[in-house]
Design a protein around this motif. Structure first.
Motif, short mmCIF file in Angstrom:
data_model
loop_
_atom_site.label_atom_id
_atom_site.label_comp_id
_atom_site.label_asym_id
_atom_site.label_seq_id
_atom_site.Cartn_x
_atom_site.Cartn_y
_atom_site.Cartn_z
N GLY A 45 0.83 -1.20 0.00
CA GLY A 45 0.00 0.00 0.00
C GLY A 45 0.87 1.25 0.00
N PRO A 46 0.25 2.41 -0.11
CA PRO A 46 1.03 3.66 -0.12
C PRO A 46 1.82 3.84 1.18
CG PRO A 46 -1.22 4.04 -0.87
CD PRO A 46 -1.19 2.65 -0.30
N LEU A 47 3.07 4.27 1.06
CA LEU A 47 3.93 4.48 2.23
C LEU A 47 4.20 5.96 2.40
CD1 LEU A 47 6.57 1.66 1.60
CD2 LEU A 47 4.72 1.63 3.28
N PRO A 48 4.25 6.44 3.66
CA PRO A 48 4.58 7.85 3.87
C PRO A 48 6.01 8.15 3.44
CG PRO A 48 4.52 6.65 5.95
CD PRO A 48 3.99 5.72 4.91
N VAL A 49 6.22 9.36 3.01
CA VAL A 49 7.55 9.82 2.60
C VAL A 49 8.15 10.66 3.72
CG1 VAL A 49 8.84 11.20 0.93
CG2 VAL A 49 6.95 9.75 0.16
N VAL A 50 9.35 10.29 4.13
CA VAL A 50 10.06 11.04 5.17
C VAL A 50 10.67 12.28 4.53
CG1 VAL A 50 11.94 10.98 6.84
CG2 VAL A 50 10.56 8.93 6.43
#
Length: 589
Positions: free
Chosen positions: A114-119
């Motif tokens: 699924g979509p992952l957050p971007v740091v």
């Protein structure tokens, strides 16, 4: 066009995998097999809905002609080379290498991430010249008394306040995590009752090993954030030189069953073995470089890591031979997510011309085994003052005017620092190879007794040697590296190749550590921090002096029995560094 791997967008989940020579390819979702559609060298499938968390794999149809580099066997469940998460660890099994044997119950399945957050992109929390602390993630915390039992042996343990306090005490600038991506044991280990303890045998380049990082990407990201909050960077030790599919007797797990051209082959079709592990990834192949770059970007974008250490890094530039202007180096330098990361090469492999120390591109740091060997030899008594001073001064004979050296005295591979002064030879019988494995020459010494000794004179001499060695490391120009536990005298009982010892031989004994030695390391770290300006500055030759105050001569530098010298920086307020071999002393005053 969706990227490689499994992605969720537009109300559907999209799968894309490379397999240029397959004649058919299926996406396996549970018991269902979905025929994929060819798109050039890739195969595509889309399934309605958000399948985040759904397990999947692939099966590929084609020729089974291993002698021609074709390993297609539809009985094999294949792991997506772009997998982010796996449902379990890899395990060895004879069926992995048997044509026609179904492996659905053996091989892990990838999970749709699924979509992952971007740091948010930020400068690395590490500056060349700082202390790197090499960690075997599992062995580091398995016996740590303050880490909760459920976290021991995991990435999450590194965020524990007691661990962070220890890292801060000894001045760690960045932790370097030995491989935490999913790997498989070498074939010979299970029959011996052994397991790979180091992780240098990967299968999935992006998927975190479920045993080390059960919380997946979020666990690594949260641990990185906690270490960053404490001012400590995170470097991942990654293996892109080979995979756990091994030689021609190895299993069909992922790339071999999808795109065996990812591996380098000789003109006669044999696998090239520049890695010493049976196979070697082919960095002349753009698809291999793309997978590597995507893996690096993933860990930078979604986990926030500060840099990477590349195992057997000359392989990155082979195809056919090492070149500092190889495409992968330029591609990393041009990538906005990677061009400011810390990049560290292990600058050797076993292939032709495999020793490339000092030849990596500008900006790359390199493990410097010449520092390790010459410093050990000096304190053992068979290297000159000139050799020691050259290593202390940043190894300009190797790196020129820009110091890119990672100075270390011991690493995961070889004797621990304490074992270096307690064993003259290796003791690797527990590895099941009749003590033939591991390095034969370690530049070690035992003070007359092999292994533990109750003789006060011997224990005192060993303690003095450890302090002199550590003082040399912390006084040196360049980035420095310490392997976890060496700050308080960890031992592997003379095993200098403990890759297969996932037990108390490699698990750090926190309760039994030498706290006086640990405090000594903390004081060395404080002294180094106070002289931070010299960490990356080469000393000028005229500032080196004999004990009588006269400048060093060529004869002084080369004398086999040379014992003492001193170095005074231009800023005399920083003090003078004194070295006296027979007194086992190196320090500022």
């Amino acid at each position: 066009m969706p990227p490689h791997g499994a992605t969720v967008s537009g109300g559907a989940t999209h799968f894309r995998v490379r397999s240029p020579r397959a004649t058919a390819l299926w996406l396996c979702l549970g018991d269902a097999r979905i025929a994929m559609q060819r798109d050039g060298d890739d195969w595509l499938a889309s399934v309605a809905g958000d399948l985040t968390g759904q397990a999947y794999g692939y099966r590929a149809e084609g020729q089974w002609r291993p002698e021609a580099g074709l390993w297609f066997d539809p009985a094999k469940l294949l792991v997506d080379p772009y997998a982010i998460t796996l449902d379990r660890r890899f395990v060895q099994h004879p069926d992995l290498a048997r044509f026609g044997a179904d492996t659905a119950d053996i091989v892990p399945r990838a999970l749709v991430a699924g979509p992952l957050p971007v740091v948010p992109h930020a400068p690395p929390r590490f500056t060349p010249g700082d202390l790197i602390y090499e960690i075997n993630v599992r062995g580091f915390s398995m016996l740590h008394p303050d880490v909760p039992a459920h976290q021991r042996g995991t990435v999450a343990a590194l965020a524990h306040p007691a661990v962070i306090a220890h890292l801060q005490k000894i001045g760690v600038g960045a932790v370097e995590l030995m491989p935490i991506t999913a790997w498989i044991d070498e074939r010979h280990l299970p029959p011996l009752g052994l397991r790979n303890a180091w992780g240098y045998n990967p299968v999935a380049m992006m998927a975190l090993d479920p045993g080390l990082c059960p919380g997946g990407v979020a666990e690594l990201r949260n641990t990185v954030a906690a270490l960053h909050a404490a001012g400590i960077g995170v470097i991942l030790d990654l293996v892109f030189n080979h995979t756990g599919e091994s030689d021609v007797h190895g299993g069909v797990l992922s790339l071999r069953g999808l795109d065996n051209e990812a591996y380098a082959h000789a003109p006669d079709g044999r696998l090239i073995n520049d890695s010493g592990c049976g196979n070697t990834l082919d960095f002349a192949n753009p698809a291999v470089r793309a997978l590597t770059l995507d893996a690096l970007r993933h860990f930078a974008r979604h986990c926030g890591v500060d840099g990477f250490r590349f195992d057997l890094a000359p392989v990155l530039a082979r195809g056919p031979g090492f070149a500092a202007d190889a495409p992968i180096f330029a591609e990393i330098a041009a990538d906005p997510w990677l061009n400011d990361r810390v990049l560290i090469a292990e600058p050797w492999d076993i292939g032709p011309g495999g020793y490339q120390l000092g030849r990596f591109p500008p900006g790359w740091l390199e493990w410097n085994d010449r520092f390790r060997d010459d410093v050990r030899r000096f304190w053992r008594g068979d290297a000159t003052l000139g050799q020691l001073a050259t290593r202390l001064a940043g190894s300009s004979d190797i790196f020129g005017p820009t110091c890119r050296s990672v100075n270390f005295l011991a690493a995961h591979d070889g004797f621990t620092l304490a074992d270096t002064v307690a064993y003259a030879g290796r003791h690797n019988h527990a590895n099941g190879e009749d003590n033939r494995d591991g390095h034969h020459e370690n530049w070690s010494w035992n003070h007359g007794v092999e292994g533990p000794s109750a003789d006060p004179a011997i224990t005192a001499a060993r303690a003095a040697d450890l302090r002199a060695l550590l003082a040399t490391l912390f006084a040196s120009t360049g980035t420095i590296m310490l392997t976890a536990g060496d700050e308080f005298g960890r031992s592997q009982r003379g095993n200098n190749n403990a890759y297969a010892q996932d037990n108390d031989l490699t698990w750090i004994d926190w309760a039994g550590g030498d706290r006086a030695l640990e405090d000594h390391v903390a004081s060395l770290a404080a002294a180094r921090a106070a002289r931070r300006a010299y960490a990356n500055r080469f000393p000028e030759p005229g500032q080196w002096r004999r004990p009588d105050g006269a400048p060093m001569t060529v004869a002084d530098w080369e004398a086999a029995d040379g014992d003492a010298l001193s170095y005074t920086p231009e800023d005399a307020a920083a003090g003078t560094l004194h070295i006296a071999r027979h007194q086992r002393h190196l320090g500022w005053r």
